[in-house]
Scaffold this motif. Structure first.
Motif, PDB file in Angstrom:
ATOM      1  N   LEU A 235      43.005  41.150  44.377  1.00 41.64           N
ATOM      2  CA  LEU A 235      42.202  41.318  45.591  1.00 41.64           C
ATOM      3  C   LEU A 235      41.619  39.985  46.052  1.00 41.64           C
ATOM      4  CD1 LEU A 235      40.350  44.644  44.722  1.00 41.64           C
ATOM      5  CD2 LEU A 235      42.320  44.322  46.235  1.00 41.64           C
ATOM      6  N   TYR A 236      41.262  39.147  45.103  1.00 39.97           N
ATOM      7  CA  TYR A 236      40.760  37.816  45.446  1.00 39.97           C
ATOM      8  C   TYR A 236      41.848  37.007  46.163  1.00 39.97           C
ATOM      9  CZ  TYR A 236      38.972  33.082  44.964  1.00 39.97           C
ATOM     10  OH  TYR A 236      38.548  31.805  45.229  1.00 39.97           O
ATOM     11  N   LEU A 237      43.054  37.080  45.634  1.00 41.79           N
ATOM     12  CA  LEU A 237      44.160  36.351  46.255  1.00 41.79           C
ATOM     13  C   LEU A 237      44.445  36.875  47.666  1.00 41.79           C
ATOM     14  CD1 LEU A 237      46.539  35.926  43.199  1.00 41.79           C
ATOM     15  CD2 LEU A 237      45.115  34.181  44.283  1.00 41.79           C
TER      16      LEU A 237
ATOM     17  N   ALA B 162      40.505  41.537  31.055  1.00 41.82           N
ATOM     18  CA  ALA B 162      41.779  42.138  31.464  1.00 41.82           C
ATOM     19  C   ALA B 162      41.636  42.870  32.801  1.00 41.82           C
ATOM     20  CB  ALA B 162      42.287  43.097  30.388  1.00 41.82           C
ATOM     21  N   ALA B 163      40.511  43.543  32.988  1.00 43.54           N
ATOM     22  CA  ALA B 163      40.282  44.246  34.260  1.00 43.54           C
ATOM     23  C   ALA B 163      40.174  43.255  35.413  1.00 43.54           C
ATOM     24  CB  ALA B 163      39.022  45.108  34.168  1.00 43.54           C
ATOM     25  N   TYR B 164      39.502  42.140  35.179  1.00 39.06           N
ATOM     26  CA  TYR B 164      39.440  41.115  36.229  1.00 39.06           C
ATOM     27  C   TYR B 164      40.836  40.630  36.593  1.00 39.06           C
ATOM     28  CZ  TYR B 164      34.341  40.493  35.841  1.00 39.06           C
ATOM     29  OH  TYR B 164      32.984  40.669  35.858  1.00 39.06           O
TER      30      TYR B 164
ATOM     31  N   TRP C  12      37.231  42.767  47.317  1.00 40.47           N
ATOM     32  CA  TRP C  12      37.232  42.003  46.065  1.00 40.47           C
ATOM     33  C   TRP C  12      35.868  42.082  45.381  1.00 40.47           C
ATOM     34  CZ3 TRP C  12      34.696  36.979  45.700  1.00 40.47           C
ATOM     35  CH2 TRP C  12      34.770  36.437  44.422  1.00 40.47           C
ATOM     36  N   ARG C  13      34.796  41.836  46.147  1.00 44.76           N
ATOM     37  CA  ARG C  13      33.444  41.869  45.563  1.00 44.76           C
ATOM     38  C   ARG C  13      33.093  43.269  45.047  1.00 44.76           C
ATOM     39  NH1 ARG C  13      30.897  37.132  46.036  1.00 44.76           N
ATOM     40  NH2 ARG C  13      31.577  35.710  47.678  1.00 44.76           N
ATOM     41  N   ALA C  14      33.544  44.305  45.726  1.00 37.47           N
ATOM     42  CA  ALA C  14      33.301  45.677  45.269  1.00 37.47           C
ATOM     43  C   ALA C  14      34.020  45.935  43.946  1.00 37.47           C
ATOM     44  CB  ALA C  14      33.753  46.674  46.324  1.00 37.47           C
ATOM     45  N   LYS C  15      35.245  45.420  43.825  1.00 33.92           N
ATOM     46  CA  LYS C  15      36.005  45.605  42.580  1.00 33.92           C
ATOM     47  C   LYS C  15      35.322  44.866  41.429  1.00 33.92           C
ATOM     48  CE  LYS C  15      39.132  47.647  41.840  1.00 33.92           C
ATOM     49  NZ  LYS C  15      39.259  48.985  41.226  1.00 33.92           N
TER      50      LYS C  15
ATOM     51  N   ILE D 216      33.878  46.623  38.027  1.00 32.76           N
ATOM     52  CA  ILE D 216      34.263  46.207  36.677  1.00 32.76           C
ATOM     53  C   ILE D 216      33.026  45.890  35.840  1.00 32.76           C
ATOM     54  CG2 ILE D 216      35.421  44.366  35.376  1.00 32.76           C
ATOM     55  CD1 ILE D 216      37.505  44.331  37.712  1.00 32.76           C
ATOM     56  N   LYS D 217      32.042  45.241  36.447  1.00 34.05           N
ATOM     57  CA  LYS D 217      30.808  44.929  35.719  1.00 34.05           C
ATOM     58  C   LYS D 217      30.072  46.191  35.295  1.00 34.05           C
ATOM     59  CE  LYS D 217      29.982  40.348  37.592  1.00 34.05           C
ATOM     60  NZ  LYS D 217      29.073  39.476  38.351  1.00 34.05           N
TER      61      LYS D 217
END
Length: 100
Positions: free
Chosen positions: A67-69, A58-60, A83-86, A90-91
């Motif tokens: 952010l990826y979009l 859900a977080a992804y 995006w990579r930081a987010k 999340i991980k």
């Protein structure tokens, strides 16, 4: 919601699904108390992992995918880093244990 054991083979050799994870039920099916407690622990761990995976997913979807979009649209290094930081955040927030 009650904790369920997804599938189990009883001492008599019967294959059962969605068995309530409580000692009384399991001993009634022929398991000794030690095995019943072990089955309950495994069911609890599986349930916790499923909850963690659902929260991570859900977080992804809610946080990282937008952010990826943006990165795909803009094509900038800055948006890729965001995006990579987010994803990394999340991980860390929802860590998956190794060797599950």
């Amino acid at each position: 919601m009650d904790l369920l054991i997804e599938d189990v083979i009883t001492p008599a050799g019967d294959i059962l699904i969605n068995v309530p994870a409580d000692v009384q039920t399991l001993t009634g099916l022929g398991f000794n108390e030690a095995v019943a407690h072990l089955l309950i622990e495994k069911a609890s761990a599986a349930s916790a992992l499923a909850t963690l995976i659902a929260a991570r997913r859900a977080a992804y979807v809610n946080e990282a995918d937008p952010l990826y979009l943006e990165w795909q649209y803009d094509g900038t290094v800055e948006k890729e880093k965001d995006w990579r930081a987010k994803v990394a955040e999340i991980k860390v927030r929802f860590p998956l244990m190794e060797n599950n």
